[in-house]
Design a protein around this motif. Structure first.
Motif: not given
Lengths: 403, 227
Positions: B49, B53-54, B74, B78, B81-82, B110
């Motif tokens: 995790h 990056l969770l 943050e 995101t 992660r994308l 996205m």
């Protein structure tokens, strides 16, 4: 920003397309009922108010009523005043009336009534008496020794107690009228009108000259009232201002002012009812909409967590919930409007009766409808935004596993 | 490529502290297929995790290509992660109202790709994991293995640098598990994708090049297999 909106739209459209149809339909039905609740009761109150207002303005007060000052029994130089009034922009027509209290008798029956002396040709532009003749004809310029009676005065045989009046006098009958000044005269009933309210149907009409003779003011250019009709509703205060500016000294009241006096309590109750129904409607709308969308969003928190984990931005997720929420609201408004339309058509065909003779149908007020529409849309916007904002702020793992 | 130095994760530090990860350090090179194994409660999922990056470490350093990932704001996490990371969860974790194609194309939309382009690339990713012709199936029309392969396609569609898989075969039978692991192997070989997989099944490690075993939040051993 645009990418967020686009992804939000894709997520929302997929959820709506492939999500639980029963939930969507249920949500839309609830919102439709909220919309109806918002609009329908005020429409009923509006309809009821309308019947009072119309009765008052169509038969008694016109748009503006001019009466003599206190301690003066009559308006003097009525014709000069009428010329002045009709020259004002926005005035459609004006007429003078004389009024007297009287007792009308037929056989053993008698009824107390207000008798108006009118000028038939002018009156047709001011009031609706001649449009609501139940039988016989309206007065003409040549009418002498003739009277037209309101429905309550003539009475209806076998009708309700309130309508007994003279027990069913018909056109052509001779009735005796004893005025309050003691003068008694016989009149032939030329016709009977039925306006549908106590206000209109408890009066009787004779020619202006007839009443001039009775009151002993013939040729003196006097009137009890002058009734003014404006060509547009809503300009009455401006016309009143103009009349004052032109030097009219008599007591001038717009129909709103007159009705305020006469129906003060009723109007207060009506507006209280309207406001309270709107406030209650709004609270119910906010609460139900918020709860439904909140529960829906919280139920999807795991999915929201997963979307965040794969790099979908919080904004996209929030937009998707707002889109869904606004979609529900629009669906509710459309369905609510359709149901409302049917309700309005139904009540138009089947008006609600009260006071035995009066009836009304709900009348939509555009302002309230627009307010309801905007309230629902704004509420739905926040009902989508707030839960989504709260859930997206949670750490990803808490959203996914609830810990 | 990836450097982890003295990574620590303590749950409930103020009340009853639980040291889930207790000072782990290692480096992973591009193209590695690493299996992290260990008993339940050994800290393997917690470690994954943090790497994915969770979750945030309590202490320690974590860099990818010399970029301090932990300290990213943050919004940038995101974005990371994308664009850079693919994540496969233990459960299938699909958006249930979307088709296989919709699930896989959403990260691309996205990224700013058009729907048409996203769907083209999503179809390619679904083909790679062996789901050709199943594009328009929804979650309830797919078997457990197929769902997990949709999740893998979604994780790889944006061509990430690293793929994290958290017990990807936990809910699958052995035959389906084998199919999923073969997909990982293929991605690792053909696309040179770095894969870090957490598993508790001993037989899964045969697919990995390197095995890190955790015990009570620390590395018990770190072995690279000889080919």
């Amino acid at each position: 920003m645009w990418k967020d909106v686009k992804v939000g739209f894709v997520l929302a459209s997929n959820t709506l397309k492939r999500g639980n149809k029963k939930t969507t339909i249920f949500t839309i039905i609830v919102l439709a009922l909220i919309f109806i609740n918002f609009v329908f009761l005020p429409a009923m109150i509006n309809g009821m108010q309308g019947i009072f207002i119309n009765t008052m303005t169509d038969y008694v007060y016109g748009s503006i009523t001019i009466e003599p000052l206190e301690d003066h029994p009559y308006i003097t130089s009525a014709d000069t005043l009428l010329k002045k009034i009709t020259s004002v922009t926005g005035v459609l027509a004006a007429t003078k009336r004389l009024g007297a209290g009287a007792t009308i008798t037929y056989k053993e029956k008698y009824v107390g009534s207000n008798i108006y002396g009118i000028i038939p040709g002018e009156e047709s532009q001011i009031s609706k008496f001649q449009e609501v003749m139940r039988e016989g004809d309206f007065l003409t310029e040549m009418s002498r020794d003739e009277i037209v009676l309101g429905n309550y005065v003539s009475g209806e045989e076998g009708g309700p107690e309130l309508l007994k009046g003279l027990g069913g006098v018909t056109t052509g009958t001779i009735v005796n009228v004893t005025y309050n000044n003691g003068v008694t005269k016989q009149y032939k009933v030329k016709g009977i009108f039925k306006g549908g309210s106590e206000v209109s149907d408890t009066v009787a009409l004779v020619h202006f000259k007839e009443l001039e003779d009775i009151l002993g003011v013939q040729g003196q250019d006097k009137a009890s009232t002058i009734i003014v009709k404006t060509n547009i509703i809503g300009i009455e205060p401006e016309v009143k201002e103009e009349l004052i500016y032109l030097g009219v000294k008599e007591k001038i009241d717009t129909w709103q002012e007159k009705i305020k006096d006469v129906l003060k309590d009723a109007m207060q109750i009506f507006s209280l009812l309207t406001i309270s129904s709107r406030v209650v409607g709004m609270i119910i709308a906010v609460f139900v909409l918020f709860m439904m969308i909140y529960i829906n969003t919280v139920n999807k928190r795991k999915q929201i967590g997963i979307l965040k984990a794969i790099g979908i931005t919080e904004q996209s997720i929030i937009y998707s919930r707002i889109f869904m929420s606004v979609f529900y609201a629009i669906g509710g408004i459309i369905l609510g409007s359709i149901i409302l339309l049917f309700l309005l058509l139904y009540f138009k065909e089947n008006p609600i009766h009260f006071y035995e003779t009066m009836s009304f149908s709900p009348v939509l007020e555009p302002n309230i409808t627009i307010q309801a529409l905007l309230s629902l849309l704004i509420t739905s916007f926040f009902a989508g935004l707030i839960p989504a904002w709260l859930v997206t702020r949670e750490p990803i793992l808490k959203s996914i596993w609830g810990r | 490529m990836m450097k982890v130095k003295n990574l620590i994760k303590v749950y409930n530090p103020e009340t009853i502290p639980v040291h889930a990860v207790n000072g782990i350090s290692f480096e992973i090179e591009k193209g590695d297929f690493v299996a992290i194994i260990g008993a339940s409660g050994s800290g393997k999922s917690t470690l994954l995790h943090m790497l994915g990056l969770l979750d945030l470490p309590t202490k320690g350093e974590y860099t990818i290509n010399n970029l301090n990932i932990v300290k990213l704001p943050e919004e940038e996490k995101t974005l990371y992660r994308l664009l850079q990371i693919g994540y496969v969860f233990q459960e299938y974790a699909l958006v249930e109202e979307m088709t296989a194609l919709g699930n896989v194309s959403i990260p691309l939309i996205m990224q700013g790709k058009s729907k048409k382009e996203a769907e083209k690339l999503a179809k390619e990713a679904l083909d790679i994991v062996g789901l050709r012709g199943m594009y328009n199936r929804t979650e309830d029309q797919l078997s457990g293995g197929e769902r997990q392969r949709v999740a893998i396609a979604r994780a790889i569609v944006a061509k990430p640098k690293i793929l994290f898989a958290d017990e990807p075969c936990a809910n699958l039978d052995s035959k389906t598990s084998e199919q999923v692991l073969e997909v990982f192997k293929k991605l690792n070989h053909e696309l040179k994708l770095t894969i870090i997989m957490v598993t508790h099944e001993e037989w899964h490690i045969k697919y990995a090049d390197r095995v890190i075993k955790l015990r009570d939040g620390v590395i018990e051993y770190d072995k690279r297999k000889n080919h």
